[in-house]
Design a protein around this motif. Structure first.
Motif, PDB file in Angstrom:
ATOM      1  N   GLY A  23      54.611  36.494  24.093  1.00 48.09           N
ATOM      2  CA  GLY A  23      53.909  36.207  22.843  1.00 48.09           C
ATOM      3  C   GLY A  23      52.440  36.560  22.830  1.00 48.09           C
ATOM      4  N   TRP A  24      51.951  37.246  23.867  1.00 47.66           N
ATOM      5  CA  TRP A  24      50.523  37.593  23.882  1.00 47.66           C
ATOM      6  C   TRP A  24      50.289  38.919  24.591  1.00 47.66           C
ATOM      7  N   LEU A  25      49.172  39.525  24.225  1.00 50.62           N
ATOM      8  CA  LEU A  25      48.669  40.743  24.875  1.00 50.62           C
ATOM      9  C   LEU A  25      47.192  40.538  25.171  1.00 50.62           C
ATOM     10  N   GLN A  26      46.718  41.079  26.271  1.00 51.01           N
ATOM     11  CA  GLN A  26      45.296  40.981  26.598  1.00 51.01           C
ATOM     12  C   GLN A  26      44.815  42.307  27.155  1.00 51.01           C
ATOM     13  N   ASN A  27      43.559  42.617  26.896  1.00 48.22           N
ATOM     14  CA  ASN A  27      42.922  43.761  27.532  1.00 48.22           C
ATOM     15  C   ASN A  27      41.462  43.438  27.767  1.00 48.22           C
ATOM     16  N   CYS A  28      41.036  43.558  28.996  1.00 50.77           N
ATOM     17  CA  CYS A  28      39.645  43.297  29.387  1.00 50.77           C
ATOM     18  C   CYS A  28      39.075  44.542  30.063  1.00 50.77           C
ATOM     19  N   ASN A  29      39.304  45.717  29.462  1.00 53.94           N
ATOM     20  CA  ASN A  29      38.942  46.970  30.110  1.00 53.94           C
ATOM     21  C   ASN A  29      39.579  47.054  31.492  1.00 53.94           C
ATOM     22  N   ARG A  58      38.139  39.713  35.276  1.00 58.35           N
ATOM     23  CA  ARG A  58      38.241  39.207  33.900  1.00 58.35           C
ATOM     24  C   ARG A  58      39.688  39.274  33.415  1.00 58.35           C
ATOM     25  N   GLY A  59      40.359  40.388  33.735  1.00 54.90           N
ATOM     26  CA  GLY A  59      41.768  40.519  33.385  1.00 54.90           C
ATOM     27  C   GLY A  59      42.630  39.481  34.080  1.00 54.90           C
ATOM     28  N   LEU A  60      42.348  39.240  35.356  1.00 54.77           N
ATOM     29  CA  LEU A  60      43.094  38.221  36.101  1.00 54.77           C
ATOM     30  C   LEU A  60      42.918  36.845  35.467  1.00 54.77           C
ATOM     31  N   ASN A  61      41.698  36.558  35.025  1.00 48.44           N
ATOM     32  CA  ASN A  61      41.432  35.273  34.393  1.00 48.44           C
ATOM     33  C   ASN A  61      42.179  35.148  33.073  1.00 48.44           C
ATOM     34  N   ALA A  62      42.189  36.223  32.298  1.00 52.03           N
ATOM     35  CA  ALA A  62      42.886  36.206  31.007  1.00 52.03           C
ATOM     36  C   ALA A  62      44.376  35.947  31.199  1.00 52.03           C
ATOM     37  N   VAL A  63      44.982  36.630  32.154  1.00 54.85           N
ATOM     38  CA  VAL A  63      46.413  36.439  32.422  1.00 54.85           C
ATOM     39  C   VAL A  63      46.678  35.009  32.884  1.00 54.85           C
ATOM     40  N   ARG A  64      45.811  34.496  33.746  1.00 60.53           N
ATOM     41  CA  ARG A  64      45.971  33.124  34.237  1.00 60.53           C
ATOM     42  C   ARG A  64      45.996  32.114  33.094  1.00 60.53           C
ATOM     43  N   TYR A  82      36.858  31.170  25.577  1.00 63.62           N
ATOM     44  CA  TYR A  82      35.625  30.641  26.151  1.00 63.62           C
ATOM     45  C   TYR A  82      35.894  29.816  27.412  1.00 63.62           C
ATOM     46  N   ASP A  83      36.965  30.175  28.103  1.00 61.45           N
ATOM     47  CA  ASP A  83      37.242  29.541  29.385  1.00 61.45           C
ATOM     48  C   ASP A  83      36.057  29.753  30.332  1.00 61.45           C
ATOM     49  N   SER A 227      30.915  39.588  33.187  1.00 57.56           N
ATOM     50  CA  SER A 227      32.369  39.699  33.329  1.00 57.56           C
ATOM     51  C   SER A 227      32.781  40.107  34.739  1.00 57.56           C
ATOM     52  N   THR A 228      31.841  40.628  35.526  1.00 61.72           N
ATOM     53  CA  THR A 228      32.124  41.013  36.909  1.00 61.72           C
ATOM     54  C   THR A 228      32.810  39.892  37.671  1.00 61.72           C
ATOM     55  N   TRP A 229      32.421  38.657  37.371  1.00 60.87           N
ATOM     56  CA  TRP A 229      32.912  37.503  38.130  1.00 60.87           C
ATOM     57  C   TRP A 229      34.107  36.833  37.470  1.00 60.87           C
ATOM     58  N   GLY A 230      34.664  37.451  36.427  1.00 55.76           N
ATOM     59  CA  GLY A 230      35.846  36.909  35.759  1.00 55.76           C
ATOM     60  C   GLY A 230      35.549  36.134  34.500  1.00 55.76           C
ATOM     61  N   MET A 231      34.308  36.199  34.026  1.00 54.18           N
ATOM     62  CA  MET A 231      33.907  35.459  32.828  1.00 54.18           C
ATOM     63  C   MET A 231      34.493  36.096  31.579  1.00 54.18           C
ATOM     64  N   LEU A 232      35.249  35.326  30.791  1.00 55.30           N
ATOM     65  CA  LEU A 232      35.787  35.861  29.536  1.00 55.30           C
ATOM     66  C   LEU A 232      34.700  35.977  28.470  1.00 55.30           C
ATOM     67  N   PRO A 233      33.903  34.922  28.186  1.00 50.20           N
ATOM     68  CA  PRO A 233      32.783  35.091  27.246  1.00 50.20           C
ATOM     69  C   PRO A 233      31.585  35.719  27.983  1.00 50.20           C
ATOM     70  N   ALA A 234      31.685  37.007  28.223  1.00 46.47           N
ATOM     71  CA  ALA A 234      30.740  37.685  29.119  1.00 46.47           C
ATOM     72  C   ALA A 234      29.310  37.670  28.580  1.00 46.47           C
ATOM     73  N   PHE A 235      28.371  37.426  29.497  1.00 42.10           N
ATOM     74  CA  PHE A 235      26.947  37.430  29.174  1.00 42.10           C
ATOM     75  C   PHE A 235      26.215  37.938  30.412  1.00 42.10           C
ATOM     76  N   ALA A 236      25.959  39.240  30.438  1.00 39.91           N
ATOM     77  CA  ALA A 236      25.270  39.846  31.576  1.00 39.91           C
ATOM     78  C   ALA A 236      23.768  39.685  31.404  1.00 39.91           C
ATOM     79  N   SER A 237      23.094  39.199  32.430  1.00 42.18           N
ATOM     80  CA  SER A 237      21.655  38.964  32.340  1.00 42.18           C
ATOM     81  C   SER A 237      20.955  39.479  33.584  1.00 42.18           C
ATOM     82  N   ARG A 238      19.656  39.691  33.467  1.00 42.79           N
ATOM     83  CA  ARG A 238      18.837  40.076  34.619  1.00 42.79           C
ATOM     84  C   ARG A 238      17.376  39.787  34.306  1.00 42.79           C
TER      85      ARG A 238
END
Length: 318
Positions: A23-29, A58-64, A82-83, A227-238
């Protein structure tokens, strides 16, 4: 001649999945071969160049998360999107723990001992008040170039590289990396015990292609990470030149959840605001919502737009 195009593929040759039973599809690049969990296409059924994308955390997290239930309300889907869990540290931190306890000589530094206590008790979820998150992200970023340098096959990616790196790396290297991370945080902020939200900020001062940031001006604390670390609501900062704090430069921009029922319902968010004009009240008016993952209603139907309009214009009007 070996490189010449010989023919075209039929549409049926492309990688696809249609109405999976889950019942679902996901794509996180990420790879399409986990797009529907156990109902995903099988890599062996397709030519390698049809889908060279590798799996990512990120994909692994989405599937989980999506594998946990089958029916969702709109709010359920927002909650999933927003997990707060960072699955990459489910791999990294156990290796760091094992390294720490593998040799008593690695447990001589008080700051390292304190930091390991925090990391061992951390639930690996993001939170603006988390000191463990601050340490983990900066440690991960210190290790990142070494992980990315690990040789990989064409279908492997960062996930496999991290696992290989952690298997091959000496315990002392990992603990030294943690020690150096704490020293750098001390030098930069006066203490390594700094909550993530104090330094991870969302700010929008202008609409220039290369944005500027200023620690002395107002900004929003953001719990999310790259998202490098598996974050679904990605927010890259520096950090930027002249700043001690980190500011968001990439990640989720337009986010939308839609219920395609008899009457379409939708909620959405923008990174900052709808307007590109810094003088507009809509330049940064969604920042607080964006930073906390609170969505606003989308006015899809004409009557809704008219009912909520601030200003209207018709061609020919003065």
């Amino acid at each position: 001649k070996k490189t010449e195009w010989l023919a075209t593929h039929n549409i049926e040759d492309l990688v696809y999945v249609y109405n999976p039973p889950g019942g679902w599809l996901q794509n996180c690049n990420s790879t399409p071969f986990t797009a529907a969990g156990p109902y995903s296409p099988r890599r062996g059924d397709y030519l390698p160049y049809m889908a060279p994308d590798a799996e990512n955390f990120r994909g692994l997290n989405a599937v989980r998360i999506l594998s946990m239930k089958k029916k969702y309300s709109m709010q359920d889907l927002i909650d999933v999107g927003y997990d707060r869990h960072l699955v990459a540290f489910d791999s990294l931190l156990p290796s760091l723990h094992n390294a720490y306890y593998s040799d008593e000589n690695l447990r001589q530094e008080q700051a390292v001992n304190e930091a390991m206590g925090l990391l061992d008790s951390w639930d690996r979820n993001v939170d603006i008040n988390s000191v463990a998150l601050t340490v983990a992200i900066h440690l991960g970023e210190k290790l990142l170039p070494f992980i990315a340098a690990v040789p990989k096959t064409p279908v492997e990616g960062f996930v496999e590289q991290m696992h290989t790196y952690l298997q091959r790396t000496d315990a002392k290297i990992l603990i030294n990396a943690l020690h150096e991370t704490l020293l750098e945080l001390n030098a930069r902020y006066g203490t390594w015990k700094i909550p993530w939200g104090d330094i991870n900020r969302f700010q929008r001062l202008d609409n220039n292609r290369v944005a500027s940031f200023n620690d002395s001006l107002s900004s929003y604390a953001v719990p999310y990470v790259s998202s490098t670390w598996g974050m679904l609501p990605a927010f890259a900062s520096r950090r930027y030149a002249g700043t001690a704090k980190r500011y968001g430069w990439g990640g989720n921009s337009f986010i939308c959840v839609v219920d395609f029922g008899p009457r379409v319902k939708a909620k959405s968010l923008l990174a900052g605001g709808e307007s590109g004009d810094p003088a507009s009240p809509h330049f940064f008016d969604q920042a607080g919502l964006y930073a906390t993952g609170k969505f606003r209603d989308v006015f899809f139907y004409k009557e809704d737009v008219k009912a909520n309009a601030n200003i209207t214009y018709h061609p020919g009007d003065k």
